[in-house]
Structure formats: C-alpha cells, structure tokens
Design a protein around this motif. Structure first.
Motif, PDB file in Angstrom:
ATOM      1  N   ALA A   1      51.075  37.929  13.582  1.00 24.34           N
ATOM      2  CA  ALA A   1      49.699  37.763  13.105  1.00 24.34           C
ATOM      3  C   ALA A   1      48.709  38.535  13.978  1.00 24.34           C
ATOM      4  CB  ALA A   1      49.330  36.281  13.087  1.00 24.34           C
ATOM      5  N   ILE A   2      48.976  38.616  15.276  1.00 20.90           N
ATOM      6  CA  ILE A   2      48.102  39.390  16.165  1.00 20.90           C
ATOM      7  C   ILE A   2      48.063  40.849  15.724  1.00 20.90           C
ATOM      8  CG2 ILE A   2      47.756  40.217  18.521  1.00 20.90           C
ATOM      9  CD1 ILE A   2      49.012  37.634  19.522  1.00 20.90           C
ATOM     10  N   LEU A   3      49.237  41.399  15.393  1.00 23.42           N
ATOM     11  CA  LEU A   3      49.305  42.784  14.939  1.00 23.42           C
ATOM     12  C   LEU A   3      48.630  42.966  13.588  1.00 23.42           C
ATOM     13  CD1 LEU A   3      50.648  45.186  16.417  1.00 23.42           C
ATOM     14  CD2 LEU A   3      51.309  42.945  17.292  1.00 23.42           C
ATOM     15  N   LEU A   4      48.810  41.994  12.689  1.00 27.08           N
ATOM     16  CA  LEU A   4      48.174  42.089  11.380  1.00 27.08           C
ATOM     17  C   LEU A   4      46.656  42.052  11.526  1.00 27.08           C
ATOM     18  CD1 LEU A   4      48.324  42.232   8.329  1.00 27.08           C
ATOM     19  CD2 LEU A   4      48.590  39.743   8.259  1.00 27.08           C
ATOM     20  N   ALA A   5      46.153  41.182  12.386  1.00 27.20           N
ATOM     21  CA  ALA A   5      44.705  41.115  12.616  1.00 27.20           C
ATOM     22  C   ALA A   5      44.176  42.445  13.134  1.00 27.20           C
ATOM     23  CB  ALA A   5      44.387  39.988  13.600  1.00 27.20           C
ATOM     24  N   ASN A   6      44.914  43.054  14.050  1.00 23.85           N
ATOM     25  CA  ASN A   6      44.527  44.355  14.590  1.00 23.85           C
ATOM     26  C   ASN A   6      44.486  45.407  13.481  1.00 23.85           C
ATOM     27  OD1 ASN A   6      44.315  46.270  17.107  1.00 23.85           O
ATOM     28  ND2 ASN A   6      45.910  47.147  15.825  1.00 23.85           N
TER      29      ASN A   6
ATOM     30  N   MET B   1      35.854  41.840  15.468  1.00 22.57           N
ATOM     31  CA  MET B   1      36.397  41.613  16.801  1.00 22.57           C
ATOM     32  C   MET B   1      36.544  40.122  17.141  1.00 22.57           C
ATOM     33  SD  MET B   1      37.459  44.274  18.281  1.00 22.57           S
ATOM     34  CE  MET B   1      37.575  43.680  19.965  1.00 22.57           C
ATOM     35  N   PRO B   2      35.544  39.257  16.812  1.00 24.74           N
ATOM     36  CA  PRO B   2      35.721  37.825  17.097  1.00 24.74           C
ATOM     37  C   PRO B   2      36.914  37.217  16.368  1.00 24.74           C
ATOM     38  CG  PRO B   2      33.412  38.318  16.705  1.00 24.74           C
ATOM     39  CD  PRO B   2      34.180  39.543  16.313  1.00 24.74           C
ATOM     40  N   ALA B   3      37.151  37.664  15.132  1.00 19.49           N
ATOM     41  CA  ALA B   3      38.283  37.139  14.360  1.00 19.49           C
ATOM     42  C   ALA B   3      39.608  37.577  14.971  1.00 19.49           C
ATOM     43  CB  ALA B   3      38.193  37.606  12.909  1.00 19.49           C
TER      44      ALA B   3
END
Length: 308
Positions: free
Chosen positions: A196-201, A281-283
């Motif tokens: 999920a961290i990568l998807l958010a990026n 960025m906050p998300a």
C-alpha cells in the motif's frame, strides 16, 4: 527531461541531514516492522537470540536504505527527478550530491548487509545466503537494470513479498530453524500494508510517471480505481487479521492492530478528489503511518499474549 550538468546542480552539501534524507527514513519502518513481527512470533516457540535479532534488523534496514539510494540514482539518470519534484529524497537534484557518490553509498550498504548476512548464516543456515542474495538483487532491480520493477504494475506485489512476507519468514526462521504455515498467514497483512505504501506513492506520482513512460499499477487502473484499490487493500488486511484471530492463528490481543484503522481511513480520504502531488503528501504519509501503527500494535499484542 535532460539531466542536470555539473554546473546546473546545486553545490554539494555535506550536512549529515542530507545523507539521512538520502535513506528516506519514512520508508525504513517497512523493514523494521516485519523483523519485529517475525521475531515476536518466534517467542512462542523458542527463546530469542537478541543478537541475531539485531543483526537481522540492521541488515534489513541497510537493504532498504540501499534500495532507496538506487531509486534516487536511477530516477535521476533516467531524467525522472528535478529540483521541483515532490516527495523525493533530492540528494542529487537539490542537495548537490554526485550521482556516483549516491551509487557508491548504495553498494556500500549492500556490502555491509552482506557481511552481517554471513554472521546470520553462520548462526542459522547457509541456505539463507541464497535468499539474502535474491533480496539484495530485488532491491537493485526495483529501479535498476534495463527493466525496473518499479516501472511496471508489479512494484506493489514485489515490495509486499520481499519486504513483508520474506523478511517475517527469515526473522522467524533464524530464531527457530523452521517455517510454519501460521507464520506465512500472519505475514499477509503486513505485506499488504507494505504494498500500500508503494501504491500511495504511485497514486501521487501518477501524472509524472505516465509522462515518463512508466506503467505502474496506478496508471494501469486510473486514479479513481487506484484510490479504491488502496482502500480495498486496507480492508483486506484488517479483515484478514480479524480472521486470523477467529481461527486461533493469533491471540485476541492481536486485535490491537485495528486501532490503525483510523489512520487508514485518513489516508484513503486524503487521496479523494486530489490531483496535485503536493496535496497528496499528507495521504501518502498517513499510508506509511498506517503500516507503522499496524505493525507495532500487532507486535505489542503478540508480546502481551506471550507475557500473559
């Protein structure tokens, strides 16, 4: 986008904070959390060798830092980064570090991780040498090589497998000398959060990545469905954790991890209706914090159950 020449790059800064930012510290919990989870799971089967734990933790952090440095170097070499880019380390384009310095630091981190790996193999099994080599290769080829994993729809899957599942399994194995199906099951939600961290990026960088020819999952499904997919990943990870408690794989104290639901909701809402990278960025930060909170709370829950 053309690469900055030596005259165009800002003067090099040697402040220690430049090198600290180069490691992208907000991502390091993706290495820290799985080692903690895997080690605490081993507590139920054996007494933990804390020196081995420290070695595994340091090696994982070094590999993660090296991966981030390779990312910095190759994104610069491919013209993806500029001084105006949002969310990158910026050691080359903003702080003036030489690209070859960043690359040398990345390989130095891998070299240090390899030396620590020798100790881990001596204390556990030499089969881990092959596994560790594969992990380090994955860190390099994530953004290096002719076909970078990060530029394909498989970046989230690769990150989740190597930084979630595999690190938990190795951390457990070096303590117990075995692997059980239950450990694999517990690693699944952690892997989902790392992905999920990568998807958010990639949601944040969607437009810029598309212009540069990347084919990430977020680009493949589109912004709206990428945000929905992020929400579904959060839901799947939390429901999986509840399911593990219901079937007795983990104790009820593991439900402490559900406290991180609020941060996951904030992360998802933070992407809805946003287009500009700076607005997201906050998300993205909330997504990384969800992984951190979930992992630490799961670890605490497992520890409490062990102590009781």
């Amino acid at each position: 986008m053309q690469l900055l020449t030596m005259d165009q790059r800002p003067p090099a800064r040697r402040d220690w904070r430049v090198f600290w930012r180069l490691t992208r510290p907000h991502t390091l919990t993706a290495a820290f959390v799985p080692v903690c989870v895997g080690t605490v799971l081993a507590l139920g089967d054996t007494s933990v060798d804390w020196l081995l734990f420290a070695a595994m933790l340091l090696a994982s952090l070094l590999i993660q830092a090296a991966t981030n440095m390779f990312n910095e170097y190759y994104d610069y070499k491919r013209g993806l980064d500029s001084p105006e880019s949002v969310g990158i380390g910026g050691a080359i384009v903003r702080d003036g570090l030489k690209p070859k310095t960043v690359l040398a630091l990345a390989f130095s981190c891998l070299g240090a991780a390899m030396l620590i790996g020798v100790y881990i193999c001596m204390e556990s099994s030499w089969w881990l040498a092959a596994v560790g080599t594969i992990c380090m290769a994955a860190g390099y080829f994530y953004t290096g090589g002719p076909f970078p994993i990060a530029y394909t729809p498989f970046g989230e899957l690769a990150a989740g497998f190597f930084m979630g599942c595999l690190i938990i399994l190795i951390s457990y194995f070096i303590q117990t000398g075995a692997i059980h199906a239950d450990v694999v099951y517990v690693s699944i939600p952690v892997a989902i959060f790392v992905g999920a961290i990568l998807l958010a990026n990639n949601i944040r960088d969607l437009e810029g990545d598309r212009e540069k020819g990347r084919k990430t999952l977020a680009i493949l499904v589109g912004r709206v469905w990428a945000v929905r997919l992020l929400a579904l990943m959060f839901v799947a990870a939390f429901l999986w954790t509840v399911g593990l408690v219901m079937i007795g794989t983990v104790p009820p104290w593991a439900l402490l991890a559900l406290v991180s639901v609020r941060k996951a909701v904030a992360a998802t809402r933070g992407f809805i209706g946003k287009i500009k990278p700076l607005e997201m960025m906050p998300a993205m930060k909330a997504t990384a914090e969800t992984n951190t909170q979930f992992g630490f709370l799961l670890t605490i829950g497992l520890l409490i159950s062990h102590w009781l």
